[in-house]
Design a protein around this motif. Structure first.
Motif, PDB file in Angstrom:
ATOM      1  N   GLY A 138      -2.214   0.926   7.105  1.00  0.00           N
ATOM      2  CA  GLY A 138      -1.206   1.693   6.376  1.00  0.00           C
ATOM      3  C   GLY A 138      -0.163   0.848   5.676  1.00  0.00           C
ATOM      4  N   VAL A 139      -0.116  -0.461   5.977  1.00  0.00           N
ATOM      5  CA  VAL A 139       0.912  -1.305   5.353  1.00  0.00           C
ATOM      6  C   VAL A 139       0.339  -2.483   4.558  1.00  0.00           C
ATOM      7  CG1 VAL A 139       2.709  -0.724   7.024  1.00  0.00           C
ATOM      8  CG2 VAL A 139       1.191  -2.637   7.503  1.00  0.00           C
ATOM      9  N   THR A 175      -1.083  -4.825   1.663  1.00  0.00           N
ATOM     10  CA  THR A 175      -0.840  -4.876   0.214  1.00  0.00           C
ATOM     11  C   THR A 175      -1.961  -5.618  -0.503  1.00  0.00           C
ATOM     12  OG1 THR A 175       0.467  -6.887   0.558  1.00  0.00           O
ATOM     13  CG2 THR A 175       1.674  -4.790   0.430  1.00  0.00           C
ATOM     14  N   ARG A 197      -1.912   5.264   5.529  1.00  0.00           N
ATOM     15  CA  ARG A 197      -0.541   5.238   4.991  1.00  0.00           C
ATOM     16  C   ARG A 197       0.217   6.507   5.377  1.00  0.00           C
ATOM     17  NH1 ARG A 197       0.490   1.294   0.154  1.00  0.00           N
ATOM     18  NH2 ARG A 197      -0.827  -0.325   0.988  1.00  0.00           N
ATOM     19  N   LYS A 245       1.093   6.204   9.049  1.00  0.00           N
ATOM     20  CA  LYS A 245       2.217   5.284   9.230  1.00  0.00           C
ATOM     21  C   LYS A 245       3.527   5.973   8.865  1.00  0.00           C
ATOM     22  CE  LYS A 245       3.986   1.138   9.958  1.00  0.00           C
ATOM     23  NZ  LYS A 245       4.030   0.559  11.300  1.00  0.00           N
TER      24      LYS A 245
END
Length: 850
Positions: free
Chosen positions: A531-532, A534, A792, A795
Motif C-alpha cells: 500500500g505504500v 512507489t 492502498r 493502508k
C-alpha cells in the motif's frame, strides 16, 4: 525488533562437511532474505550432522518458510521443527487471541505462536520437546475446541528423515513415511471437526443458539428502556423499575461476567472485568439505570463486533467450500461417484456441463469453456482443449499450457470434459490457497505490532492513573463515591478495544477480498507494504512480454546460405532448454519444413552470454556480443557488430553465430509485449506508482525499445540473475520500498530481496505460491492495479481506524477525569468507536476492481 535463534540440522547432497563450498553457497543465498538477520554454521552438531544457526524475526518469516527456502536452495533438512495451522472455536476477540498466544508460548518447545480473532492459530515448535497432543490439551484447558488442523507436511513439504545417513534417499519415500508419522494431526482432523464456514464457530452459544449474546443484549436494552420509562410514572412503585434494572443487569452482564470470571481465574485481566466492576460500582452507588446502560451498550457492542467480524471470516471460509465434495470417477468404461479424498494421481474424472471441477488436472477428452474466476479472478471464461499426449504423467510437469490445465473449484461450461487428475485433493491449488490465506490471517502487520507494543505500556499507565483517581477524595472535597465513579468512568474511557481490533479487522477483510479477486496476499506486512510502495521492478520475459519470442530475421554472412545457417542454429539450440533456444528450434523447424537437421553434441553454456557445441568436426558458438568479447582474439568485424546493433535497435534479441573462427550469421528474435501491458502501466501511474523499472538479461537496446513501447520509466538491460538482486538492492536505497514482479521461480532471489515479491500465474506454480509475498493467481498483468489499489485502500483504512480509536481515547480520558461525561456516555463512545473501526474495515470486502 523481536529476534529468535534456531538450529536446523542440514545435509547437502554430496557435501562432505560443513566447510564445503556448497554450504557457503546455501548460507549466501539465505543471508539477506527479508526477516533473516544472519545464517551461519553453528559450532554444535547433532548426530554428526552440521547445524545451521538462523537468526530470524518470526513476525516477518516463519520457520516453515525458512525450511522451504533452505530446501529450494539445495539442502535436505532433518525433521526437527514442526509447523501447525489450527482452527479453533472459542476465541472471542483480538484481546482474547493475545492471551491465547501467551498461554501457548508458555509451553516448552513452542517457539512462535500467533492467533487471531478469526480462530486461526499458527505455531512453530520443536518436535522433540512438544507434540500436537500437548498443544491440543493446552488449547482445551483454555476452553477452545480444535476445529481443524494441518501441518506443513500435509501440504506438500516433507522434511528429510532424522537419520543423517538416510538424508539423500528419494523424497518420494520420505513423503510416504511422513504421511504415517503425521497421522496424529490427520486423525484429529477427521474426528471432531465441523465446517469452517459454520456461523456458530465464533459466536457465544446459549439458549437462543448462535445469536444468544445479541438477543440477551436486546432483552437487556428492552428491560432498561421499560424500567427507565416507568420511573417517571409516579403511581408505579420504585421497586418495579429496580426489578427491571436487575433483570437488565442479568441479561446484559451474563456474557461479560462469564468472560471476566474465566479470564481472572486464569490470572488474566481484561476489559470485561473492568466493565463488570464499573457496573457493580454504579449499582452500589444507586445508579442502577446507568450501570444497566453500561452493560447494555457493552454487550450490544460485543455482539455486533462478533457479527461484523464473522462477515469477514465467512468470506475466507467460503473459499474452502468452492470445491465439490465428490467427483465422477471413470473406471473401466463406467462412472461412479466418489469422495474427492479418494481420487489419486492419474485417475480420470468426468465433469458434466455447468458443474464444478473436483480436482486439479489436465483435459484428456472434450472441449469447453471454464470459468476460472473463483481461483484466478479472471472475468472471462477460458477455453480448454485436450492435451496432445493423454497417456503422459503430467503431475510433475511445470510447463502445462493454460488451455490444457484445470483447477479444482472452477466451473465447467456447456460441454462435458474428461480430466486426468494431477494432484491429490489436499495438494490442489485451491487447498494450498485456503491454507495460505488462513495462515495469512495470523501474520501480524507492522501497524498491529506497533499498537500491541503501545498497549503494553498504555494499559498499566491507565491502571496507575485509575488507582490515583480512586484516592482523589483525599485531596479534593468530595465523597469517596464520586472518586470511585470517576475512576470507573476513566477505566471505561481508556480501554483500548477499538485500537486492538482496528488493524486485524482491516487485514482480515483485505486478505479475504484479495483472495476473492484471485490475489493471495500473505498477511498484514505485504498488505501494508504494497500500500505504500512507489517503485515497481518488472522482469521482462513472461511478465511484461508474452514470454513467447518469435524468430524474426535470419542474416547469413560471407558465403553462408540462410538455410544452412538455420540448420546449424537449430541443431545447436536443440540441446538447450533456454526459452530463446526453444523459440529458434520451434520456428526454425517450421521454416525448414521437415528437412534433415544434423545432430550437435557437447553443449557448454556461458551464463547470460551464449552457448558452445560440437557439430561434426566443427566448434559452433551462438551468443550475444559479450560472448565474443571474452572468448579469444578473433573479434567480430565492425560491419558485423553494426548489423547486430541495428537489429537490436529495432527491439530484437540477437544471436551471433560463429563456426570455428568464422562468423557465419545472425539470428534475431523478438518477444512481443503483452497486450495489456501499456494500459496496466498507465493505471499503475494513476494510482501513484512513480517509477516502473524493467530488469532483463536482454541487451540495453532491446530493453529500451520495449520500455518506450509500453511506457516504463526505466529499463536496465544485460543483467545476469545475481545482478538483478543487486539492482533491487540499489532501488531499495533510492526508493525505500520496492516491489518485484516476476514468475516467482527464476526471479525468486530478486523477489526475496525486494520489499514485496509479487508472482504472476501462481495458480500453475507451486513454487510461486510458496515463495511470493503476493501471488496473482492468473497470468494476467492487469490484476496488478487491483492488488495495489486494494492494499492502498487497506493502508488508508488502517490509518483512519487508528485516528478514530486513539482520538476517542484521547478525548474521553480528560473528559471523564474532569467529570464532563458520565459512564453511560463513555461506554457509548467506547463501543461506538469499536463498531466504527470494524464497519470501516468491512468496507474492504466491497472494494471493486476498476
Amino acid at each position: 525488533m523481536k529476534k529468535l535463534k534456531i538450529h536446523i540440522p542440514v545435509i547437502l547432497p554430496q557435501a562432505p562437511d560443513e566447510k564445503d563450498a556448497c554450504v557457503n553457497r546455501l548460507i549466501n543465498k539465505l543471508n539477506g532474505r527479508e526477516g533473516i538477520d544472519n545464517v551461519h554454521v553453528s559450532d554444535k552438531k547433532m548426530d554428526g550432522v552440521p547445524l545451521l544457526c538462523f537468526h530470524y524475526d518470526p513476525d516477518i518469516i516463519s520457520i516453515d518458510r525458512i525450511q522451504h527456502l533452505a530446501e529450494r536452495t539445495g539442502a535436505e533438512i532433518t525433521e526437527k521443527y514442526g509447523h501447525l495451522l489450527i482452527e479453533v472455536n472459542g476465541i472471542r476477540h483480538t484481546r482474547h487471541a493475545r492471551l491465547v498466544e501467551k498461554k501457548l508460548l508458555d509451553i516448552d518447545g513452542v517457539l512462535e505462536a500467533s492467533a487471531n480473532a478469526g480462530g486461526m492459530i499458527r505455531l512453530e515448535y520443536d518436535k522433540r520437546e512438544t507434540s500436537f497432543e500437548g498443544i491440543s490439551a493446552k488449547l482445551e484447558k483454555e476452553n477452545l475446541k480444535v476445529n481443524k488442523s494441518s501441518s506443513a507436511d500435509e501440504n506438500g513439504f516433507a522434511p528429510a528423515e532424522k537419520n543423517p545417513e538416510n538424508l539423500n534417499k528419494k523424497k518420494a519415500k520420505g513423503k510416504e513415511e511422513q504421511k504415517h508419522k503425521d497421522n496424529e494431526v490427520q486423525n484429529h482432523k477427521e474426528g471432531e471437526s465441523h465446517g469452517a464456514g459454520e456461523e456458530h464457530s465464533h459466536a457465544h452459544g446459549g439458549v437462543f443458539g448462535k445469536n444468544t449474546e445479541l438477543i440477551f443484549a436486546i432483552i437487556c436494552g428492552t428491560l432498561l428502556g421499560i424500567g427507565f420509562g416507568l420511573s417517571y410514572v409516579e403511581s408505579i412503585p420504585d421497586w418495579v423499575s429496580l426489578s427491571l434494572y436487575i433483570g437488565a443487569y442479568f441479561f446484559g452482564g451474563y456474557f461479560t461476567a462469564k468472560e471476566a470470571i474465566e479470564t481472572v481465574v486464569k490470572g488474566g485481566f481484561e476489559i470485561d472485568f473492568l466493565m463488570l466492576v464499573a457496573a457493580i460500582g454504579a449499582a452500589i452507588l444507586g445508579e442502577w439505570a446507568e450501570g444497566a446502560l453500561l452493560l447494555f451498550l457493552f454487550s450490544l457492542g460485543h455482539a455486533l463486533e462478533h457479527y461484523a467480524m464473522n462477515k469477514a471470516r465467512k468470506s475466507i471460509a467460503a473459499l474452502a467450500d468452492l470445491a465439490p465434495k465428490t467427483a465422477l470417477l471413470k473406471k473401466d468404461g463406467k462412472t461412479e461417484e466418489v469422495g474427492i479424498e479418494k481420487l489419486g494421481i492419474g485417475d480420470i474424472i468426468v465433469v458434466k456441463p455447468n458443474s464444478k471441477i473436483s480436482a486439479d488436472g489436465v483435459v484428456v477428452n472434450g472441449k469447453s469453456s471454464v470459468n476460472q474466476a473463483p481461483i484466478t479472478g479472471e472475468s472471462v471464461p477460458v477455453d480448454k482443449l485436450p492435451v496432445e499426449d493423454t497417456a503422459k504423467d503430467y503431475s510433475e510437469d511445470d510447463e502445462i499450457k493454460d488451455e490444457n490445465r484445470v483447477f479444482a473449484g472452477t466451473i465447467n461450461g456447456n460441454n462435458t470434459l474428461e480430466i486426468k487428475v494431477i494432484k491429490e485433493a489436499k495438494d490442489s491449488t485451491l487447498s494450498r490457497l485456503v491454507k495460505l490465506v488462513n495462515e495469512a490471517q495470523t501474520q501480524k502487520s507492522p501497524t498491529q505490532l506497533l499498537t500491541d507494543k503501545f498497549e503494553r505500556y498504555f494499559v498499566p499507565s491507565v491502571l496507575i492513573l485509575v488507582g490515583i483517581l480512586l484516592f482523589a477524595f483525599l485531596v479534593i472535597d468530595e465523597p469517596f463515591s464520586a472518586s470511585f465513579y470517576r475512576a470507573m468512568a476513566v477505566l471505561v474511557a481508556a480501554s483500548p478495544c477499538a485500537l486492538a481490533i482496528s488493524t486485524p479487522s482491516a487485514v482480515l477483510s483485505g486478505v479475504a477480498r484479495a483472495a476473492r479477486g484471485g490475489v493471495l496476499i500473505k498477511g498484514g506486512r505485504p498488505l501494508e507494504d504494497l500500500g505504500v510502495i512507489t517503485a515497481l521492478a518488472f522482469d521482462k520475459t513472461g511478465t511484461l512480454t508474452e514470454g513467447k519470442p518469435k524468430l524474426t530475421q535470419i542474416v547469413a554472412l560471407g558465403n553462408m546460405i540462410e538455410e544452412d545457417l538455420l540448420k546449424i542454429a537449430v541443431a545447436v539450440e536443440n540441446l538447450s532448454d533456454h526459452p530463446l533456444a526453444k523459440a529458434v528450434v520451434r520456428d526454425g523447424k517450421k521454416i525448414l519444413e521437415g528437412k534433415e537437421i544434423p545432430e550437435a553434441s557437447n553443449l557448454e553454456a556461458v551464463l547470460g552470454k551464449g552457448i558452445k557445441a560440437s557439430l561434426e568436426k566443427d566448434q559452433i558458438y551462438v551468443g550475444n556480443l559479450n560472448l565474443y568479447d571474452e572468448l579469444d582474439d578473433d573479434k567480430p568485424s565492425q560491419d558485423i557488430t553494426g548489423k547486430v546493433r541495428e537489429l537490436e535497435g529495432g527491439g530484437n534479441t540477437t544471436m551471433l553465430i560463429r563456426k570455428n573462427k568464422e562468423y557465419i550469421g545472425i539470428i534475431a528474435l523478438m518477444d512481443t509485449p503483452r497486450e495489456a501491458a501499456k494500459e496496466t502501466l498507465k493505471k499503475l501511474k494513476e494510482i501513484g506508482i512513480k517509477r516502473m523499472i524493467m530488469l532483463t538479461g536482454d541487451n540495453q537496446k532491446v530493453a529500451d525499445a520495449v520500455a518506450k513501447e509500453i511506457g516504463l520509466t526505466d529499463a536496465w538491460g544485460s543483467l545476469l540473475p545475481e545482478e538483478k538482486v543487486d539492482a533491487i538492492k540499489k532501488l531499495k536505497e533510492q526508493e525505500s520500498k520496492v516491489a518485484m514482479v516476476g514468475d516467482g521461480v527464476n526471479d525468486a532471489p530478486a523477489m526475496a530481496n525486494s520489499t514485496v515479491g509479487i508472482a504472476m500465474g501462481a495458480a500453475g506454480s507451486d513454487v510461486a505460491l510458496e515463495t511470493a509475498d503476493v501471488a496473482l493467481m492468473a497470468d494476467k498483468l492487469e490484476t496488478l492495479p487491483f492488488a495495489i489499489g486494494l492494499s492502498r485502500k487497506a493502508k488508508a483504512i488502517i490509518k483512519q481506524n487508528l485516528w478514530v480509536s486513539l482520538g476517542v481515547v484521547a478525548l474521553l480520558i480528560p473528559a471523564t477525569i474532569l467529570s464532563w461525561v458520565n459512564i453511560g456516555v463513555a461506554v457509548a463512545f467506547h463501543e461506538g468507536s469499536t463498531l466504527v473501526v470494524v464497519a470501516n474495515a468491512l468496507r474492504l470486502l466491497a472494494y471493486k476492481k476498476d
